[in-house]
Design a protein around this motif. Structure first.
Motif, short mmCIF file in Angstrom:
data_model
loop_
_atom_site.label_atom_id
_atom_site.label_comp_id
_atom_site.label_asym_id
_atom_site.label_seq_id
_atom_site.Cartn_x
_atom_site.Cartn_y
_atom_site.Cartn_z
N THR A 1 -3.48 5.85 0.05
CA THR A 1 -3.77 6.35 -1.17
C THR A 1 -4.31 5.18 -2.11
OG1 THR A 1 -1.38 6.67 -1.63
CG2 THR A 1 -2.63 8.53 -0.88
N ARG A 2 -3.00 4.12 -2.19
CA ARG A 2 -3.23 2.94 -2.95
C ARG A 2 -3.33 1.69 -2.43
NH1 ARG A 2 -4.69 3.53 -7.41
NH2 ARG A 2 -4.31 2.29 -9.27
N CYS A 3 -3.81 0.71 -2.69
CA CYS A 3 -3.94 -0.61 -2.13
C CYS A 3 -3.49 -1.74 -3.43
CB CYS A 3 -5.11 -1.11 -1.39
SG CYS A 3 -5.86 0.20 -0.28
N SER A 4 -2.52 -2.64 -3.04
CA SER A 4 -2.32 -3.75 -3.94
C SER A 4 -2.89 -5.11 -3.35
CB SER A 4 -0.78 -3.73 -4.29
OG SER A 4 -0.58 -2.54 -5.00
N PHE A 5 -3.36 -5.72 -4.02
CA PHE A 5 -4.03 -7.14 -3.61
C PHE A 5 -3.50 -8.16 -4.32
CE2 PHE A 5 -6.99 -4.07 -2.04
CZ PHE A 5 -7.27 -4.25 -0.81
N LEU B 1 -5.84 -1.03 -6.44
CA LEU B 1 -7.12 0.11 -6.30
C LEU B 1 -6.65 1.00 -5.58
CD1 LEU B 1 -9.22 -2.92 -5.56
CD2 LEU B 1 -9.11 -1.95 -7.58
N PRO B 2 -7.44 2.19 -5.79
CA PRO B 2 -7.47 3.37 -4.88
C PRO B 2 -7.80 3.10 -3.64
CG PRO B 2 -8.83 3.86 -6.77
CD PRO B 2 -8.15 2.40 -6.86
N GLN C 1 -10.16 3.38 -0.39
CA GLN C 1 -11.60 3.86 0.06
C GLN C 1 -11.67 4.75 1.15
OE1 GLN C 1 -13.83 0.09 -0.19
NE2 GLN C 1 -13.98 0.22 -2.14
N ASN C 2 -11.80 5.85 1.23
CA ASN C 2 -11.75 6.80 2.43
C ASN C 2 -10.37 6.80 3.02
OD1 ASN C 2 -14.46 7.52 1.78
ND2 ASN C 2 -15.31 5.54 3.12
N GLY C 3 -9.33 6.56 2.57
CA GLY C 3 -8.16 6.62 3.12
C GLY C 3 -7.71 5.23 3.68
N ARG C 4 -8.33 4.03 3.57
CA ARG C 4 -8.11 3.00 4.16
C ARG C 4 -8.16 1.70 3.22
NH1 ARG C 4 -6.69 3.30 8.93
NH2 ARG C 4 -7.81 1.46 9.59
N CYS C 5 -7.36 0.84 3.61
CA CYS C 5 -7.20 -0.29 2.84
C CYS C 5 -7.63 -1.49 3.64
CB CYS C 5 -5.51 -0.83 2.56
SG CYS C 5 -5.14 0.48 1.34
N GLY C 6 -8.37 -2.40 3.12
CA GLY C 6 -8.81 -3.71 3.86
C GLY C 6 -7.67 -4.69 3.80
N TRP C 7 -7.87 -5.72 4.63
CA TRP C 7 -6.80 -6.67 4.65
C TRP C 7 -7.14 -7.80 3.38
CZ3 TRP C 7 -3.73 -8.44 9.32
CH2 TRP C 7 -3.68 -7.26 9.97
N VAL C 8 -8.70 -7.92 3.08
CA VAL C 8 -8.75 -8.93 2.07
C VAL C 8 -10.07 -8.25 1.36
CG1 VAL C 8 -9.97 -11.14 1.77
CG2 VAL C 8 -8.29 -10.93 3.70
N ARG C 9 -9.88 -8.61 -0.06
CA ARG C 9 -10.78 -8.04 -0.92
C ARG C 9 -11.18 -9.32 -1.94
NH1 ARG C 9 -11.61 -2.64 -3.10
NH2 ARG C 9 -13.07 -3.65 -4.22
N PHE C 10 -12.37 -9.42 -2.43
CA PHE C 10 -12.66 -10.33 -3.16
C PHE C 10 -12.80 -9.95 -4.67
CE2 PHE C 10 -14.06 -12.20 0.82
CZ PHE C 10 -14.02 -13.39 0.52
N TYR D 1 0.87 -1.17 -0.03
CA TYR D 1 0.03 0.03 0.03
C TYR D 1 0.85 1.18 -0.01
CZ TYR D 1 0.90 -1.36 4.87
OH TYR D 1 1.27 -1.69 6.05
N SER D 2 0.13 2.25 -0.31
CA SER D 2 0.76 3.61 -0.29
C SER D 2 0.23 4.59 0.54
CB SER D 2 0.97 4.21 -1.72
OG SER D 2 1.80 3.19 -2.60
N TRP D 3 0.74 5.41 1.10
CA TRP D 3 0.22 6.68 2.12
C TRP D 3 0.87 7.80 1.95
CZ3 TRP D 3 3.40 2.84 4.05
CH2 TRP D 3 4.55 3.31 4.91
N ILE D 4 0.29 8.62 2.39
CA ILE D 4 0.71 10.20 2.42
C ILE D 4 1.79 10.34 3.80
CG2 ILE D 4 0.08 12.74 2.80
CD1 ILE D 4 -2.92 11.87 1.53
#
Length: 85
Positions: free
Chosen positions: A54-58, A67-68, A70-79, A36-39
């Motif tokens: 700012t950016r999340c890689s799954f 993906l960008p 969402q609301n400055g947060r990245c989840g641990w798992v996405r489907f 992930y990337s952050w400010i």
């Protein structure tokens, strides 16, 4: 009284595979957060600092998805579903 050889409760185990298959059809397969990337607001790599991502890689069975956040947060798992080719 005749013995009963078949009960409806014998089919209860079918619920779990059916639920897994339905989840796969609706949502896809799970992909875990890889990077992930952050400010950077001067906190560096402090693990307890508040960050605005700012950016999340799954990464998962269907490859990598960037993906960008969402609301400055990245989840641990996405489907994700397999992309049509």
């Amino acid at each position: 009284m005749k013995p009963r050889f078949f009960k409806l409760s014998y089919l209860v185990w079918i619920v779990v595979p059916a639920a897994l298959w339905l989840t796969y059809q609706v949502a896809g397969l799970p992909h875990a957060i890889w990077s992930y990337s952050w400010i950077d607001e001067g906190q560096g790599y402090d693990p307890f600092a508040h960050r605005t991502y700012t950016r999340c890689s799954f990464v998962g069975p269907y490859g990598q998805f960037d993906l960008p956040a969402q609301n400055g947060r990245c989840g641990w798992v996405r489907f994700f579903k397999e992309e049509a080719r």
